[in-house]
Design a protein around this motif. Structure first.
Motif, PDB file in Angstrom:
ATOM      1  N   LYS A 419       5.714  44.744  37.123  1.00 44.88           N
ATOM      2  CA  LYS A 419       6.840  45.099  37.990  1.00 44.88           C
ATOM      3  C   LYS A 419       7.127  46.435  37.346  1.00 44.88           C
ATOM      4  O   LYS A 419       7.691  47.548  38.277  1.00 44.88           O
ATOM      5  N   ASN A 420       6.826  46.925  36.246  1.00 45.50           N
ATOM      6  CA  ASN A 420       7.129  48.478  35.863  1.00 45.50           C
ATOM      7  C   ASN A 420       6.320  49.362  36.724  1.00 45.50           C
ATOM      8  O   ASN A 420       6.772  50.359  36.664  1.00 45.50           O
ATOM      9  N   ASP A 421       5.334  49.036  37.258  1.00 44.07           N
ATOM     10  CA  ASP A 421       4.512  49.867  38.100  1.00 44.07           C
ATOM     11  C   ASP A 421       4.936  50.103  39.417  1.00 44.07           C
ATOM     12  O   ASP A 421       4.238  50.733  40.378  1.00 44.07           O
ATOM     13  N   TYR A 422       5.837  49.307  39.776  1.00 46.15           N
ATOM     14  CA  TYR A 422       6.110  49.135  41.251  1.00 46.15           C
ATOM     15  C   TYR A 422       6.877  50.453  41.775  1.00 46.15           C
ATOM     16  O   TYR A 422       7.508  51.075  40.696  1.00 46.15           O
ATOM     17  N   ARG A 423       6.648  50.864  42.696  1.00 44.15           N
ATOM     18  CA  ARG A 423       7.255  52.079  43.514  1.00 44.15           C
ATOM     19  C   ARG A 423       7.865  51.951  44.637  1.00 44.15           C
ATOM     20  O   ARG A 423       7.202  51.309  45.625  1.00 44.15           O
ATOM     21  N   LYS A 424       8.775  52.741  45.162  1.00 41.00           N
ATOM     22  CA  LYS A 424       9.434  52.854  46.324  1.00 41.00           C
ATOM     23  C   LYS A 424       9.553  54.296  46.924  1.00 41.00           C
ATOM     24  O   LYS A 424       9.443  55.191  46.166  1.00 41.00           O
ATOM     25  N   PHE A 425       9.228  54.207  48.138  1.00 42.39           N
ATOM     26  CA  PHE A 425       9.136  55.519  48.911  1.00 42.39           C
ATOM     27  C   PHE A 425       9.990  55.777  50.034  1.00 42.39           C
ATOM     28  O   PHE A 425      10.312  54.507  50.821  1.00 42.39           O
ATOM     29  N   ARG A 426      10.857  56.684  50.400  1.00 41.84           N
ATOM     30  CA  ARG A 426      11.749  56.976  51.180  1.00 41.84           C
ATOM     31  C   ARG A 426      10.998  57.882  52.039  1.00 41.84           C
ATOM     32  O   ARG A 426      10.593  58.860  51.999  1.00 41.84           O
ATOM     33  N   ILE A 427      10.690  57.388  53.296  1.00 39.83           N
ATOM     34  CA  ILE A 427       9.721  58.341  54.289  1.00 39.83           C
ATOM     35  C   ILE A 427      10.696  59.288  54.816  1.00 39.83           C
ATOM     36  O   ILE A 427      11.870  59.145  55.444  1.00 39.83           O
ATOM     37  N   ARG A 428      10.114  60.503  54.773  1.00 40.87           N
ATOM     38  CA  ARG A 428      10.737  61.675  55.124  1.00 40.87           C
ATOM     39  C   ARG A 428      10.307  62.508  56.579  1.00 40.87           C
ATOM     40  O   ARG A 428      11.107  62.854  57.362  1.00 40.87           O
ATOM     41  N   SER A 429       8.967  62.499  56.669  1.00 43.36           N
ATOM     42  CA  SER A 429       8.441  63.232  57.822  1.00 43.36           C
ATOM     43  C   SER A 429       8.280  62.418  58.954  1.00 43.36           C
ATOM     44  O   SER A 429       7.968  63.130  60.139  1.00 43.36           O
ATOM     45  N   VAL A 430       8.668  61.295  58.899  1.00 38.11           N
ATOM     46  CA  VAL A 430       8.251  60.200  60.242  1.00 38.11           C
ATOM     47  C   VAL A 430       9.651  59.772  60.708  1.00 38.11           C
ATOM     48  O   VAL A 430      10.558  59.393  60.006  1.00 38.11           O
ATOM     49  N   SER A 431       9.863  60.082  62.195  1.00 40.10           N
ATOM     50  CA  SER A 431      10.960  59.696  62.648  1.00 40.10           C
ATOM     51  C   SER A 431      10.800  58.524  63.720  1.00 40.10           C
ATOM     52  O   SER A 431       9.429  58.521  64.447  1.00 40.10           O
ATOM     53  N   GLY A 432      11.524  57.381  63.894  1.00 37.33           N
ATOM     54  CA  GLY A 432      11.227  56.503  64.945  1.00 37.33           C
ATOM     55  C   GLY A 432      10.126  55.241  64.067  1.00 37.33           C
ATOM     56  O   GLY A 432       9.783  55.525  63.206  1.00 37.33           O
ATOM     57  N   PRO A 433      10.003  54.377  64.913  1.00 36.83           N
ATOM     58  CA  PRO A 433       9.198  53.160  64.635  1.00 36.83           C
ATOM     59  C   PRO A 433       7.988  53.365  64.534  1.00 36.83           C
ATOM     60  O   PRO A 433       7.052  52.809  65.511  1.00 36.83           O
TER      61      PRO A 433
END
Length: 606
Positions: A419-433
């Motif tokens: 779990k120490n290596d888990y990472r989260k990403f907030r998507i920036r360049s894509v809009s919509g599904p």
């Protein structure tokens, strides 16, 4: 499955440290015990009388483990190390950063001193400890200074001090003793701190008896207390040393065709954790060959290497293995086979724990290996891959109709979540599904980071996986392969294909769907990876949504950050009052200036 009743029966009546885990595997409490058997059982007795906090902690215990030590002192020091390392939720006493005391010998000074210290530094000085009693350490320093006539001043004074007048210091500040003679006194003090106290204790004991015969009982009590201080200060423990090295301690226990390798992890001179590994097929192997094989397997799959590997016996091909490890680490890796002293005692302690695990936990370890490393081996065979799979990364996307799209990366090593290596990403360049576009951005960011920082770096985020599992079939796999090809990263990609009921039905690998035995451990591991990837992505998306729902309209005003926003909310009763506020009223708010006041007024005029 952890059988509490059976595990309680296995507890030894020996000193040690116990670690309580919750259902997720998190360490929630670390404690020490003079008798592990008696102490741990108390938590699960119906007649227990505990505080509401401990009762709540007990309700969350899913399983426990323990480390046997040779003394209560070692258990105490190990407990301190583990609490500071893991910061368990229900421990409170040792989280404040306070450490056990040391005696610091300033060996680099021309006329060295003995000092009280709670900080262990890499400063070229010698450290003795840690000790459990600060008062005893201070008493011992005072006693040694008096016996060996060591200076106590922070800086050399221009004239002799009171200690010289009392006959307790030879006044090196006045040149009444040269550096060589003073160093001989100091070396005697170091031998004392290293345990050579026989002559001094005999002298103090005789003085105590003489004072008693003269009926000088107060004087005798002083000698008695000095003897007790010496005993406490010179009591030996192996859990923490002043060497400040990173060292792995390996000890093997064997029974027929099965074995357990116990590994103690020493980091910066402190024992911070341990792991045991279940081995099979060792009956016809010599011990040196088993250890050699284990070292090659263990360190081929880990990005971190210690400075030293300590074993109880020499292992085969040691020279070539150490050359390989040194090249991999970038500096020399040594092996040690201790024959005496605290290092030998530490090996014995690791061996004692290995034998205990083998005797009492062999079946549990065997099942654990089947569901972790054994499951990885099943997947290797299913995919027709050569070489051992260790690190797996899996990715997923979460959003609601394209709103606040996020990505998640989970990591499993040797079949266990890391779990120490888990990472989260907030998507920036894509809009919509757009799941494919979002996945492309997330993977590009992850592996561009690896390329940028250097693939050989030991940081876990930059360490490349042995295989990537995508939560889906052909489309997700091809998106990942396109990103890797674009970045020239060579990692195999496998898709986890689901049926109409959202259950894994097979694997998509090399443009072919491979059926999988749904009753095998490999399938169960893939399901755990898939569920964990999905859970982690959804939890992050919920967090982002909850933050967006608490967003204030004031956040949209240029120049109004969290502090000014909070100050405005405190200064005015409502948003309407802020809208109608004059420039003078806004300037009265703490942190506001003319520019930010105009920004607020301009924002609400629109």
């Amino acid at each position: 499955m952890f059988d509490l009743t059976e595990e309680l029966k296995k507890l030894p009546a020996k000193p040690g440290v116990y670690l309580m885990h919750d259902a997720s595997g998190q360490i929630i409490y670390v404690g020490k015990a003079v008798s592990l058997k008696n102490r741990v059982r108390q938590y699960f007795q119906e007649s227990r009388n505990v505080t509401p906090k401990i009762e709540k902690m007990i309700s969350k215990i899913a399983w426990f483990e323990y480390i046997v030590t040779d003394s209560e002192l070692e258990a105490l020091v190990l407990e301190n190390n583990l609490i500071k390392e893991h910061e368990p939720r229900y421990n409170t006493m040792l989280k404040d950063g306070k450490t056990y005391p040391y005696i610091k010998a300033t060996v680099q000074e021309p006329f060295p001193r003995l000092l009280f210290s709670r900080i262990l530094k890499r400063d070229g000085n010698k450290y003795f400890g840690p000790f459990t009693s600060a008062a005893s350490v201070r008493e011992a320093i005072e006693l040694v200074n008096r016996i060996y006539h060591l200076r106590t001043c922070n800086r050399m004074k221009k004239r002799p001090c009171l200690y010289h007048d009392m006959g307790q210091c030879d006044a090196p500040c006045q040149g009444l003793i040269d550096e060589k003679a003073y160093r001989e006194h100091f070396d005697g003090a170091l031998r004392f701190l290293q345990g050579d106290t026989k002559d001094i204790k005999a002298s103090l004991k005789q003085k105590m008896l003489d004072a008693s015969e003269r009926m000088e009982f107060e004087e005798a009590a002083i000698y008695r207390d000095q003897l007790a201080s010496i005993e406490r200060v010179t009591e030996r423990q192996k859990i923490t040393s002043g060497e400040q090295k990173d060292r792995d301690i390996l000890a093997l226990a064997r029974s027929g065709d099965e074995a357990v390798m116990q590994v103690f992890f020493i980091r910066d001179g402190k024992l911070l954790g341990r792991e045991h590994y279940y081995l099979t097929g060792v009956e016809s192997e010599e011990e040196k060959d088993v250890i050699s094989s284990f070292i090659k397997q263990m360190y081929s799959g880990t990005p971190y290497l210690p400075d030293e590997i300590m074993t109880e016996t020499e292992f085969s091909d040691s020279q070539s293995i150490l050359e390989w490890l040194s090249e991999k680490k970038g500096r020399k890796v040594r092996s040690i086979v201790p024959k005496r002293g605290s290092k030998e005692k530490l090996i014995e302690l690791a061996g004692k724990n290995a034998r205990m695990v083998l005797e009492k936990d062999a079946e549990k370890l065997k099942r654990e290996r089947e569901r972790t490393i054994g499951a990885m081996e099943e997947i290797e065979k299913l995919l027709g891959m050569e070489g051992r799979l260790s690190r797996v990364e899996s990715y997923d996307i979460s959003h609601i109709n394209g709103f606040e799209t996020v990505g998640s990366m989970v990591v499993f090593e040797d079949g266990k979540a890391k779990k120490n290596d888990y990472r989260k990403f907030r998507i920036r360049s894509v809009s919509g599904p757009d799941d494919y576009g979002s996945m492309d951005e997330m993977l590009t960011r992850r592996f561009e980071h690896a390329k940028k920082e250097g693939l050989s770096d030991s940081d876990s985020f930059r360490h490349l996986p042995d295989i990537i599992f995508m939560d889906g079939g052909r489309g997700q796999v091809h998106i990942c392969e396109e990103v890797l090809d674009r970045l020239q990263v060579d990692v195999p990609v496998c898709g986890m294909v689901k049926d109409d009921h959202h259950r894994t039905r097979g694997l998509y690998f090399h443009d072919e769907e491979i059926p999988i035995n749904t009753h095998g451990e490999g399938f169960h591991l893939i399901t755990r990876i898939q569920d964990e990837t999905h859970r982690f992505a959804i939890e992050y998306h919920k967090l982002i949504r909850s933050k967006s729902q608490t967003k204030s309209i004031l956040d949209d005003i240029p120049g109004i950050g969290p502090k000014r926003r909070q100050a405005l909310i405190k200064a005015f009763d409502s948003l309407e009052d802020i809208k109608n506020a004059t420039e003078e009223q806004l300037l009265e708010v703490p942190g506001m200036n003319l520019k930010s006041a105009h920004a607020v007024m301009e924002f609400f005029r629109k």
